[in-house]
Motif scaffolding. Sequence first.
Motif, PDB file in Angstrom:
ATOM      1  N   SER A   6       0.851  -1.194   0.000  1.00 49.93           N
ATOM      2  CA  SER A   6       0.000   0.000   0.000  1.00 49.93           C
ATOM      3  C   SER A   6       0.882   1.237   0.000  1.00 49.93           C
ATOM      4  CB  SER A   6      -0.933   0.022   1.211  1.00 49.93           C
ATOM      5  OG  SER A   6      -0.232   0.423   2.381  1.00 49.93           O
ATOM      6  N   ARG A   7       0.358   2.311  -0.574  1.00 51.88           N
ATOM      7  CA  ARG A   7       1.082   3.593  -0.603  1.00 51.88           C
ATOM      8  C   ARG A   7       0.025   4.700  -0.513  1.00 51.88           C
ATOM      9  NH1 ARG A   7       5.629   6.440  -2.978  1.00 51.88           N
ATOM     10  NH2 ARG A   7       5.716   8.130  -1.457  1.00 51.88           N
ATOM     11  N   PRO A   8      -0.507   4.895   0.713  1.00 50.17           N
ATOM     12  CA  PRO A   8      -1.633   5.824   0.855  1.00 50.17           C
ATOM     13  C   PRO A   8      -1.267   7.292   0.721  1.00 50.17           C
ATOM     14  CG  PRO A   8      -0.956   4.978   2.992  1.00 50.17           C
ATOM     15  CD  PRO A   8      -0.171   4.232   1.963  1.00 50.17           C
ATOM     16  N   ASN A   9      -0.004   7.643   0.972  1.00 46.08           N
ATOM     17  CA  ASN A   9       0.406   9.047   0.842  1.00 46.08           C
ATOM     18  C   ASN A   9       1.895   9.113   0.523  1.00 46.08           C
ATOM     19  OD1 ASN A   9       1.899   8.970   3.387  1.00 46.08           O
ATOM     20  ND2 ASN A   9      -0.109   8.950   4.380  1.00 46.08           N
ATOM     21  N   LEU A  10       2.425  10.336   0.476  1.00 46.45           N
ATOM     22  CA  LEU A  10       3.802  10.520   0.021  1.00 46.45           C
ATOM     23  C   LEU A  10       4.857  10.255   1.092  1.00 46.45           C
ATOM     24  CD1 LEU A  10       3.357  13.693  -2.217  1.00 46.45           C
ATOM     25  CD2 LEU A  10       3.752  11.355  -2.966  1.00 46.45           C
ATOM     26  N   THR A  11       4.428   9.885   2.305  1.00 44.92           N
ATOM     27  CA  THR A  11       5.405   9.639   3.369  1.00 44.92           C
ATOM     28  C   THR A  11       5.313   8.234   3.955  1.00 44.92           C
ATOM     29  OG1 THR A  11       3.930  10.461   5.109  1.00 44.92           O
ATOM     30  CG2 THR A  11       5.374  12.090   4.024  1.00 44.92           C
ATOM     31  N   PHE A  12       4.469   7.388   3.426  1.00 44.13           N
ATOM     32  CA  PHE A  12       4.194   6.109   4.102  1.00 44.13           C
ATOM     33  C   PHE A  12       3.919   5.007   3.099  1.00 44.13           C
ATOM     34  CE2 PHE A  12       3.176   3.765   7.861  1.00 44.13           C
ATOM     35  CZ  PHE A  12       2.131   2.919   7.547  1.00 44.13           C
ATOM     36  N   SER A  13       4.379   3.791   3.443  1.00 44.95           N
ATOM     37  CA  SER A  13       4.069   2.618   2.636  1.00 44.95           C
ATOM     38  C   SER A  13       4.088   1.390   3.536  1.00 44.95           C
ATOM     39  CB  SER A  13       5.096   2.440   1.515  1.00 44.95           C
ATOM     40  OG  SER A  13       4.828   1.272   0.743  1.00 44.95           O
ATOM     41  N   THR A  14       3.349   0.376   3.140  1.00 45.35           N
ATOM     42  CA  THR A  14       3.408  -0.906   3.834  1.00 45.35           C
ATOM     43  C   THR A  14       3.653  -2.025   2.842  1.00 45.35           C
ATOM     44  OG1 THR A  14       1.047  -1.433   3.693  1.00 45.35           O
ATOM     45  CG2 THR A  14       1.775  -0.112   5.596  1.00 45.35           C
TER      46      THR A  14
END
Lengths: 115, 112
Positions: free
Chosen positions: A69-77
């Motif tokens: 997942s990459r919900p925004n420009l500062t975070f990923s799982t």
Amino acid sequence: SAVISQKPSRDICQRGTSLTIQCQVDSQVTMMFWYRQQPGQSLTLIATANQGSEATYESGFVIDKFPISRPNLTFSTLTVSNMSPEDSSIYLCSVAEPMGYNEQFFGPGTRLTVL
Amino acid sequence: GEDVEQSLFLSVREGDSSVINCTYTDSSSTYLYWYKQEPGAGLQLLTYIFSNMDMKQDQRLTVLLNKKDKHLSLRIADTQTGDSAIYFCAESGGDSSYKLIFGSGTRLLVRP
């Protein structure tokens, strides 16, 4: 350079279960990457995670096994699904700096052991 | 396909210079990198060189690139025990500009 953190730093899991690894960056970055480092081996790119689009997987890696997942420009799982002992590795996220895509910086890694 | 090769192990005495070598196959590589990995830690970007350069110096580190022979080296001057780590060479560019292809890593041991 960007400061990258990952959670968890390490985990021991039972086969057949799933683990979600988080990657947090202290600045907005366009491109994030997930790598795997198997014991005593080099690093192999799993996928490229861009915000607002599906992740792009490398040969040998599939979305069902490693959903991202990459919900925004500062975070990923990154999730490692239905784990087996062969999934025991260090998983690292990296980011390409927005001002210079030629520089990639890595997080500290998540050391996963599957029993 | 793209391939990056390194020797597996190097041992030097403290205060000597270390030279770690790397060869690559992709002639369209844009950037070549050196990363350092200490035990239990992630990767630290040490330096990188653009493919149209043949040398880059940064304090104790000197990178030499022979594009004709597709050979990259990292020289560490006055090697210290804290330099003991695994050093990875990597390339990017070509068809997938941001994808890094890593070598197998060279374990550097610095003896007191």
